[in-house]
Design a protein around this motif. Structure first.
Motif, PDB file in Angstrom:
ATOM      1  N   ALA A 196       0.848  -1.191   0.000  1.00 55.89           N
ATOM      2  CA  ALA A 196       0.000   0.000   0.000  1.00 55.89           C
ATOM      3  C   ALA A 196       0.881   1.237   0.000  1.00 55.89           C
ATOM      4  O   ALA A 196       1.851   1.328   0.758  1.00 55.89           O
ATOM      5  N   THR A 197       0.560   2.187  -0.839  1.00 53.03           N
ATOM      6  CA  THR A 197       1.335   3.416  -0.932  1.00 53.03           C
ATOM      7  C   THR A 197       0.422   4.622  -0.783  1.00 53.03           C
ATOM      8  O   THR A 197      -0.785   4.533  -0.970  1.00 53.03           O
ATOM      9  N   THR A 226      -1.788   1.936  -8.346  1.00 57.66           N
ATOM     10  CA  THR A 226      -1.452   0.630  -8.911  1.00 57.66           C
ATOM     11  C   THR A 226      -2.348  -0.449  -8.330  1.00 57.66           C
ATOM     12  O   THR A 226      -2.825  -1.330  -9.054  1.00 57.66           O
ATOM     13  N   SER A 227      -2.613  -0.395  -7.030  1.00 54.80           N
ATOM     14  CA  SER A 227      -3.418  -1.430  -6.383  1.00 54.80           C
ATOM     15  C   SER A 227      -4.833  -1.472  -6.944  1.00 54.80           C
ATOM     16  O   SER A 227      -5.351  -2.548  -7.281  1.00 54.80           O
ATOM     17  N   ILE A 228      -5.463  -0.304  -7.078  1.00 51.67           N
ATOM     18  CA  ILE A 228      -6.840  -0.263  -7.589  1.00 51.67           C
ATOM     19  C   ILE A 228      -6.892  -0.716  -9.038  1.00 51.67           C
ATOM     20  O   ILE A 228      -7.747  -1.516  -9.438  1.00 51.67           O
ATOM     21  N   GLN A 251      -8.855  -4.049 -10.574  1.00 53.52           N
ATOM     22  CA  GLN A 251      -9.868  -3.911 -11.617  1.00 53.52           C
ATOM     23  C   GLN A 251      -9.601  -4.825 -12.813  1.00 53.52           C
ATOM     24  O   GLN A 251     -10.530  -5.270 -13.482  1.00 53.52           O
ATOM     25  N   LYS A 252      -8.323  -5.096 -13.070  1.00 54.50           N
ATOM     26  CA  LYS A 252      -7.960  -5.907 -14.237  1.00 54.50           C
ATOM     27  C   LYS A 252      -7.665  -7.361 -13.895  1.00 54.50           C
ATOM     28  O   LYS A 252      -7.531  -8.203 -14.797  1.00 54.50           O
ATOM     29  N   ALA A 253      -7.523  -7.674 -12.617  1.00 53.86           N
ATOM     30  CA  ALA A 253      -7.004  -8.978 -12.199  1.00 53.86           C
ATOM     31  C   ALA A 253      -7.947 -10.123 -12.524  1.00 53.86           C
ATOM     32  O   ALA A 253      -9.166  -9.954 -12.611  1.00 53.86           O
ATOM     33  N   ARG A 254      -7.355 -11.304 -12.663  1.00 56.83           N
ATOM     34  CA  ARG A 254      -8.114 -12.533 -12.850  1.00 56.83           C
ATOM     35  C   ARG A 254      -7.786 -13.542 -11.751  1.00 56.83           C
ATOM     36  O   ARG A 254      -7.960 -14.750 -11.919  1.00 56.83           O
ATOM     37  N   GLY A 255      -7.291 -13.033 -10.624  1.00 55.31           N
ATOM     38  CA  GLY A 255      -6.947 -13.881  -9.490  1.00 55.31           C
ATOM     39  C   GLY A 255      -6.785 -13.028  -8.252  1.00 55.31           C
ATOM     40  O   GLY A 255      -6.962 -11.808  -8.291  1.00 55.31           O
ATOM     41  N   PRO A 256      -6.423 -13.647  -7.129  1.00 57.04           N
ATOM     42  CA  PRO A 256      -6.316 -12.917  -5.860  1.00 57.04           C
ATOM     43  C   PRO A 256      -5.203 -11.874  -5.867  1.00 57.04           C
ATOM     44  O   PRO A 256      -4.097 -12.124  -6.344  1.00 57.04           O
ATOM     45  N   VAL A 257      -5.518 -10.690  -5.323  1.00 54.38           N
ATOM     46  CA  VAL A 257      -4.547  -9.602  -5.174  1.00 54.38           C
ATOM     47  C   VAL A 257      -4.560  -9.157  -3.717  1.00 54.38           C
ATOM     48  O   VAL A 257      -5.618  -8.825  -3.178  1.00 54.38           O
ATOM     49  N   ALA A 258      -3.389  -9.153  -3.078  1.00 57.40           N
ATOM     50  CA  ALA A 258      -3.273  -8.721  -1.685  1.00 57.40           C
ATOM     51  C   ALA A 258      -2.666  -7.335  -1.624  1.00 57.40           C
ATOM     52  O   ALA A 258      -1.634  -7.069  -2.249  1.00 57.40           O
ATOM     53  N   ILE A 259      -3.311  -6.447  -0.863  1.00 57.28           N
ATOM     54  CA  ILE A 259      -2.792  -5.109  -0.616  1.00 57.28           C
ATOM     55  C   ILE A 259      -2.282  -5.093   0.822  1.00 57.28           C
ATOM     56  O   ILE A 259      -3.050  -5.308   1.762  1.00 57.28           O
ATOM     57  N   VAL A 260      -0.992  -4.849   1.000  1.00 57.85           N
ATOM     58  CA  VAL A 260      -0.364  -4.974   2.317  1.00 57.85           C
ATOM     59  C   VAL A 260       0.067  -3.604   2.824  1.00 57.85           C
ATOM     60  O   VAL A 260       0.970  -2.979   2.255  1.00 57.85           O
TER      61      VAL A 260
END
Length: 289
Positions: free
Chosen positions: A117-118, A131-133, A137-146
């Motif tokens: 997270a930035t 970048t995270s958002i 929005q484009k992902a096709r799998g799990p995305v973790a925001i740390v």
């Protein structure tokens, strides 16, 4: 170092976006811990970044100094990780493409994509997006925001469950995450009485009990697959964001589902709940499409 996503086998990997800054370093160590516990590999993706002139994105070839800085940052990260997890396999990837696009592509095969997270100004976020958002929005799998905060290792894994439109892959992923971390699972849903006027306490208790039963039915398949997981259910009388934000304060990690792209349009969860939780949660947030 590899220069193209096509050159890297990301099957069952944890891929972490890395640029050498403190936020991404913290996320990298979090990702390494998960990879170690799960017994899978870790891929460090270094993006040289993009230049913007107004709203125009300009892609440039990195110079020798930038490439040297990337190698130094990746070598230092690898050394730090191997000091903690000597046997963890690590591979490297560098890119001049937009980081969110590469990370979204990686999510197709990876077990999880991880982003630190930035902080970004409102103007910059409006102009180019976080970048995270954009990745979610484009992902096709799990995305973790740390986030760059200490993890409460004694806390439970939390699943934010939408009983009306559940994302079953998110439920399965939450159970698997609880198993990997050897933590109990708390399933949280926002709930409101259906009456226009507030019912008496007994009537409200009955309705709430029926709602909890619906929650249990929604996750029954995953619960049967992971019988060793200690599961509790919480129906919270609040809006979704408030309920999940409060739950994140006492969670080791939170998992929510996103409906992602529907006929080319970003789903409502990716555009609202996820976006708000990225900025407000204090624990790692995993968004599963």
């Amino acid at each position: 170092m590899l220069e193209s996503i096509a050159q890297v086998d990301l099957t069952d990997q944890i891929v972490v976006g890395f640029d050498g800054r403190r936020q991404t370093s913290h996320a990298t160590l979090w990702a390494a811990d998960i990879a170690h516990r799960r017994g899978c590999g870790l891929t460090l993706l270094y993006s040289y970044g993009l230049s913007y002139v107004g709203e125009l994105m300009v892609i440039t070839t990195p110079n020798d100094a930038q490439m040297a800085a990337a190698k130094t940052a990746l070598d230092e990260a690898s050394e730090e990780i191997h000091a903690m997890y000597p046997d963890l396999p690590i591979q490297f990837m560098t890119t001049v493409d937009e980081a969110s696009w590469v990370l979204a592509e990686a999510s197709r095969d990876a077990w999880m994509v991880v982003i630190g997270a930035t902080t970004m100004s409102r103007l910059a976020a409006f102009m180019i997006g976080k970048t995270s958002i954009k990745t979610i929005q484009k992902a096709r799998g799990p995305v973790a925001i740390v986030p760059n905060t200490e993890v409460n290792r004694d806390a439970a894994v939390v699943l934010g469950l939408d009983v009306e439109r559940p994302v079953h892959e998110a439920t399965r992923y939450a159970f698997e995450t609880a198993k990997i971390l050897e933590r109990p699972l708390v399933i949280v849903s926002a709930w409101q009485p259906t009456w226009g006027l507030r019912p008496d306490e007994m009537d409200m208790a009955v309705e709430k009990s029926k709602f909890v039963e619906k929650m249990k039915e929604t996750v029954q398949r995953s619960a049967e697959k992971y019988p060793e997981i200690d599961v509790t259910f919480e129906a919270v009388e609040a809006d979704t964001v408030t309920a999940l934000k409060n739950a994140s304060m006492i969670a080791r990690v939170m998992v929510i589902g996103s409906r992602g792209m529907v006929n080319g349009i970003v789903g409502t969860v990716a555009g609202s709940t996820s976006r708000q939780l990225i900025d407000q949660t204090t624990c790692p947030l995993i968004v599963v499409t």
